[in-house]
Design a protein around this motif. Structure first.
Motif, PDB file in Angstrom:
ATOM      1  N   MET A   1     -32.542   4.696  -2.731  1.00  0.00           N
ATOM      2  CA  MET A   1     -31.203   5.236  -2.864  1.00  0.00           C
ATOM      3  C   MET A   1     -30.564   4.615  -4.097  1.00  0.00           C
ATOM      4  O   MET A   1     -30.698   3.429  -4.341  1.00  0.00           O
ATOM      5  N   LYS A   2     -29.879   5.421  -4.834  1.00  0.00           N
ATOM      6  CA  LYS A   2     -29.128   4.943  -5.989  1.00  0.00           C
ATOM      7  C   LYS A   2     -27.647   5.046  -5.668  1.00  0.00           C
ATOM      8  O   LYS A   2     -27.183   6.057  -5.164  1.00  0.00           O
ATOM      9  N   LEU A   3     -26.926   3.974  -5.937  1.00  0.00           N
ATOM     10  CA  LEU A   3     -25.475   3.964  -5.771  1.00  0.00           C
ATOM     11  C   LEU A   3     -24.833   3.785  -7.130  1.00  0.00           C
ATOM     12  O   LEU A   3     -25.276   2.968  -7.924  1.00  0.00           O
ATOM     13  N   LYS A   4     -23.823   4.547  -7.384  1.00  0.00           N
ATOM     14  CA  LYS A   4     -23.054   4.418  -8.617  1.00  0.00           C
ATOM     15  C   LYS A   4     -21.644   3.999  -8.222  1.00  0.00           C
ATOM     16  O   LYS A   4     -20.966   4.707  -7.492  1.00  0.00           O
ATOM     17  N   VAL A   5     -21.227   2.836  -8.677  1.00  0.00           N
ATOM     18  CA  VAL A   5     -19.904   2.311  -8.349  1.00  0.00           C
ATOM     19  C   VAL A   5     -19.119   2.195  -9.645  1.00  0.00           C
ATOM     20  O   VAL A   5     -19.565   1.579 -10.608  1.00  0.00           O
ATOM     21  N   ILE A   6     -17.959   2.800  -9.657  1.00  0.00           N
ATOM     22  CA  ILE A   6     -17.052   2.703 -10.802  1.00  0.00           C
ATOM     23  C   ILE A   6     -15.852   1.893 -10.326  1.00  0.00           C
ATOM     24  O   ILE A   6     -15.212   2.245  -9.341  1.00  0.00           O
ATOM     25  N   GLU A   7     -15.594   0.792 -11.031  1.00  0.00           N
ATOM     26  CA  GLU A   7     -14.462  -0.040 -10.664  1.00  0.00           C
ATOM     27  C   GLU A   7     -13.793  -0.576 -11.916  1.00  0.00           C
ATOM     28  O   GLU A   7     -14.390  -0.602 -12.982  1.00  0.00           O
ATOM     29  N   THR A   8     -12.553  -0.957 -11.758  1.00  0.00           N
ATOM     30  CA  THR A   8     -11.839  -1.604 -12.855  1.00  0.00           C
ATOM     31  C   THR A   8     -11.472  -3.011 -12.418  1.00  0.00           C
ATOM     32  O   THR A   8     -11.264  -3.269 -11.229  1.00  0.00           O
ATOM     33  N   LYS A   9     -11.423  -3.905 -13.379  1.00  0.00           N
ATOM     34  CA  LYS A   9     -11.039  -5.281 -13.091  1.00  0.00           C
ATOM     35  C   LYS A   9      -9.953  -5.672 -14.085  1.00  0.00           C
ATOM     36  O   LYS A   9     -10.119  -5.532 -15.284  1.00  0.00           O
ATOM     37  N   GLU A  10      -8.846  -6.135 -13.550  1.00  0.00           N
ATOM     38  CA  GLU A  10      -7.745  -6.596 -14.377  1.00  0.00           C
ATOM     39  C   GLU A  10      -7.563  -8.086 -14.122  1.00  0.00           C
ATOM     40  O   GLU A  10      -7.455  -8.518 -12.977  1.00  0.00           O
ATOM     41  N   THR A  11      -7.581  -8.862 -15.198  1.00  0.00           N
ATOM     42  CA  THR A  11      -7.471 -10.310 -15.091  1.00  0.00           C
ATOM     43  C   THR A  11      -6.420 -10.814 -16.072  1.00  0.00           C
ATOM     44  O   THR A  11      -6.360 -10.344 -17.201  1.00  0.00           O
ATOM     45  N   ILE A  12      -5.615 -11.738 -15.629  1.00  0.00           N
ATOM     46  CA  ILE A  12      -4.628 -12.367 -16.511  1.00  0.00           C
ATOM     47  C   ILE A  12      -5.053 -13.810 -16.722  1.00  0.00           C
ATOM     48  O   ILE A  12      -5.254 -14.560 -15.757  1.00  0.00           O
ATOM     49  N   TRP A  13      -5.237 -14.181 -17.988  1.00  0.00           N
ATOM     50  CA  TRP A  13      -5.628 -15.530 -18.378  1.00  0.00           C
ATOM     51  C   TRP A  13      -4.502 -16.161 -19.182  1.00  0.00           C
ATOM     52  O   TRP A  13      -3.757 -15.468 -19.870  1.00  0.00           O
ATOM     53  N   GLU A  14      -4.410 -17.471 -19.123  1.00  0.00           N
ATOM     54  CA  GLU A  14      -3.433 -18.194 -19.911  1.00  0.00           C
ATOM     55  C   GLU A  14      -4.161 -19.198 -20.800  1.00  0.00           C
ATOM     56  O   GLU A  14      -4.954 -20.000 -20.323  1.00  0.00           O
ATOM     57  N   LEU A  15      -3.908 -19.113 -22.102  1.00  0.00           N
ATOM     58  CA  LEU A  15      -4.416 -20.092 -23.055  1.00  0.00           C
ATOM     59  C   LEU A  15      -3.265 -20.994 -23.478  1.00  0.00           C
ATOM     60  O   LEU A  15      -2.117 -20.541 -23.552  1.00  0.00           O
ATOM     61  N   PRO A  16      -3.524 -22.260 -23.757  1.00  0.00           N
ATOM     62  CA  PRO A  16      -2.445 -23.136 -24.236  1.00  0.00           C
ATOM     63  C   PRO A  16      -1.844 -22.574 -25.525  1.00  0.00           C
ATOM     64  O   PRO A  16      -2.536 -21.944 -26.329  1.00  0.00           O
ATOM     65  N   ASP A  17      -0.562 -22.805 -25.729  1.00  0.00           N
ATOM     66  CA  ASP A  17       0.126 -22.304 -26.927  1.00  0.00           C
ATOM     67  C   ASP A  17      -0.527 -22.797 -28.215  1.00  0.00           C
ATOM     68  O   ASP A  17      -0.534 -22.106 -29.217  1.00  0.00           O
ATOM     69  N   ASN A  18      -1.095 -23.975 -28.179  1.00  0.00           N
ATOM     70  CA  ASN A  18      -1.706 -24.540 -29.387  1.00  0.00           C
ATOM     71  C   ASN A  18      -3.214 -24.278 -29.469  1.00  0.00           C
ATOM     72  O   ASN A  18      -3.910 -24.904 -30.257  1.00  0.00           O
ATOM     73  N   TYR A  19      -3.721 -23.368 -28.665  1.00  0.00           N
ATOM     74  CA  TYR A  19      -5.167 -23.130 -28.593  1.00  0.00           C
ATOM     75  C   TYR A  19      -5.778 -22.810 -29.963  1.00  0.00           C
ATOM     76  O   TYR A  19      -6.841 -23.294 -30.310  1.00  0.00           O
ATOM     77  N   PHE A  20      -5.118 -21.981 -30.752  1.00  0.00           N
ATOM     78  CA  PHE A  20      -5.670 -21.533 -32.034  1.00  0.00           C
ATOM     79  C   PHE A  20      -5.322 -22.462 -33.203  1.00  0.00           C
ATOM     80  O   PHE A  20      -5.676 -22.174 -34.344  1.00  0.00           O
ATOM     81  N   ASP A  21      -4.675 -23.585 -32.935  1.00  0.00           N
ATOM     82  CA  ASP A  21      -4.297 -24.510 -34.007  1.00  0.00           C
ATOM     83  C   ASP A  21      -5.506 -25.087 -34.747  1.00  0.00           C
ATOM     84  O   ASP A  21      -5.430 -25.384 -35.934  1.00  0.00           O
ATOM     85  N   ASP A  22      -6.617 -25.249 -34.065  1.00  0.00           N
ATOM     86  CA  ASP A  22      -7.810 -25.847 -34.684  1.00  0.00           C
ATOM     87  C   ASP A  22      -8.664 -24.830 -35.439  1.00  0.00           C
ATOM     88  O   ASP A  22      -9.681 -25.192 -36.019  1.00  0.00           O
ATOM     89  N   TYR A  23      -8.266 -23.572 -35.410  1.00  0.00           N
ATOM     90  CA  TYR A  23      -9.014 -22.528 -36.130  1.00  0.00           C
ATOM     91  C   TYR A  23      -8.390 -22.310 -37.509  1.00  0.00           C
ATOM     92  O   TYR A  23      -7.231 -22.608 -37.725  1.00  0.00           O
ATOM     93  N   ASP A  24      -9.174 -21.757 -38.431  1.00  0.00           N
ATOM     94  CA  ASP A  24      -8.670 -21.555 -39.798  1.00  0.00           C
ATOM     95  C   ASP A  24      -8.021 -20.183 -39.977  1.00  0.00           C
ATOM     96  O   ASP A  24      -8.005 -19.634 -41.063  1.00  0.00           O
ATOM     97  N   TYR A  25      -7.515 -19.612 -38.899  1.00  0.00           N
ATOM     98  CA  TYR A  25      -6.797 -18.339 -38.965  1.00  0.00           C
ATOM     99  C   TYR A  25      -5.668 -18.374 -37.938  1.00  0.00           C
ATOM    100  O   TYR A  25      -5.664 -19.183 -37.022  1.00  0.00           O
ATOM    101  N   ASP A  26      -4.718 -17.482 -38.115  1.00  0.00           N
ATOM    102  CA  ASP A  26      -3.603 -17.382 -37.182  1.00  0.00           C
ATOM    103  C   ASP A  26      -3.940 -16.388 -36.085  1.00  0.00           C
ATOM    104  O   ASP A  26      -4.659 -15.417 -36.302  1.00  0.00           O
ATOM    105  N   GLU A  27      -3.376 -16.619 -34.930  1.00  0.00           N
ATOM    106  CA  GLU A  27      -3.580 -15.721 -33.802  1.00  0.00           C
ATOM    107  C   GLU A  27      -3.160 -14.289 -34.149  1.00  0.00           C
ATOM    108  O   GLU A  27      -3.770 -13.319 -33.706  1.00  0.00           O
ATOM    109  N   GLU A  28      -2.130 -14.149 -34.975  1.00  0.00           N
ATOM    110  CA  GLU A  28      -1.630 -12.821 -35.358  1.00  0.00           C
ATOM    111  C   GLU A  28      -2.645 -12.042 -36.196  1.00  0.00           C
ATOM    112  O   GLU A  28      -2.558 -10.823 -36.304  1.00  0.00           O
ATOM    113  N   GLN A  29      -3.611 -12.739 -36.801  1.00  0.00           N
ATOM    114  CA  GLN A  29      -4.624 -12.072 -37.624  1.00  0.00           C
ATOM    115  C   GLN A  29      -5.775 -11.503 -36.795  1.00  0.00           C
ATOM    116  O   GLN A  29      -6.608 -10.777 -37.316  1.00  0.00           O
TER     117      GLN A  29
END
Length: 78
Positions: A1-29
């Motif tokens: 038997m073959k089953l086909k399941v279609i589902e959606t997953k919604e997840t909310i994650w929180e990153l620290p405000d300074n997370y991208f400070d150590d990268y050489d680009y801005d979050e807005e880019q």
């Protein structure tokens, strides 16, 4: 038997405000996809999975016709 399941997953994650400070680009880019690639390093705040559709397809033996027949829920999107 073959089953086909279609589902959606919604997840909310929180990153620290300074997370991208150590990268050489801005979050807005970054595109949304590029930002999302960092999500698992954050804190998961909420998640919900919603089942949209389940369809099935199987093969059964019909002893009257002496043949195998496909049985499904009628979903033609396979």
């Amino acid at each position: 038997m073959k089953l086909k399941v279609i589902e959606t997953k919604e997840t909310i994650w929180e990153l620290p405000d300074n997370y991208f400070d150590d990268y050489d680009y801005d979050e807005e880019q970054l595109s949304d996809d590029e930002i999302a690639s960092h999500y698992e390093e954050g804190k998961k705040l909420w998640e919900e999975t919603t089942e949209i559709d389940i369809s099935y397809r199987t093969t059964i033996y019909n002893p009257i016709s002496n043949q195998y027949e496909e049985v499904s829920d009628g979903n033609k999107s396979w």
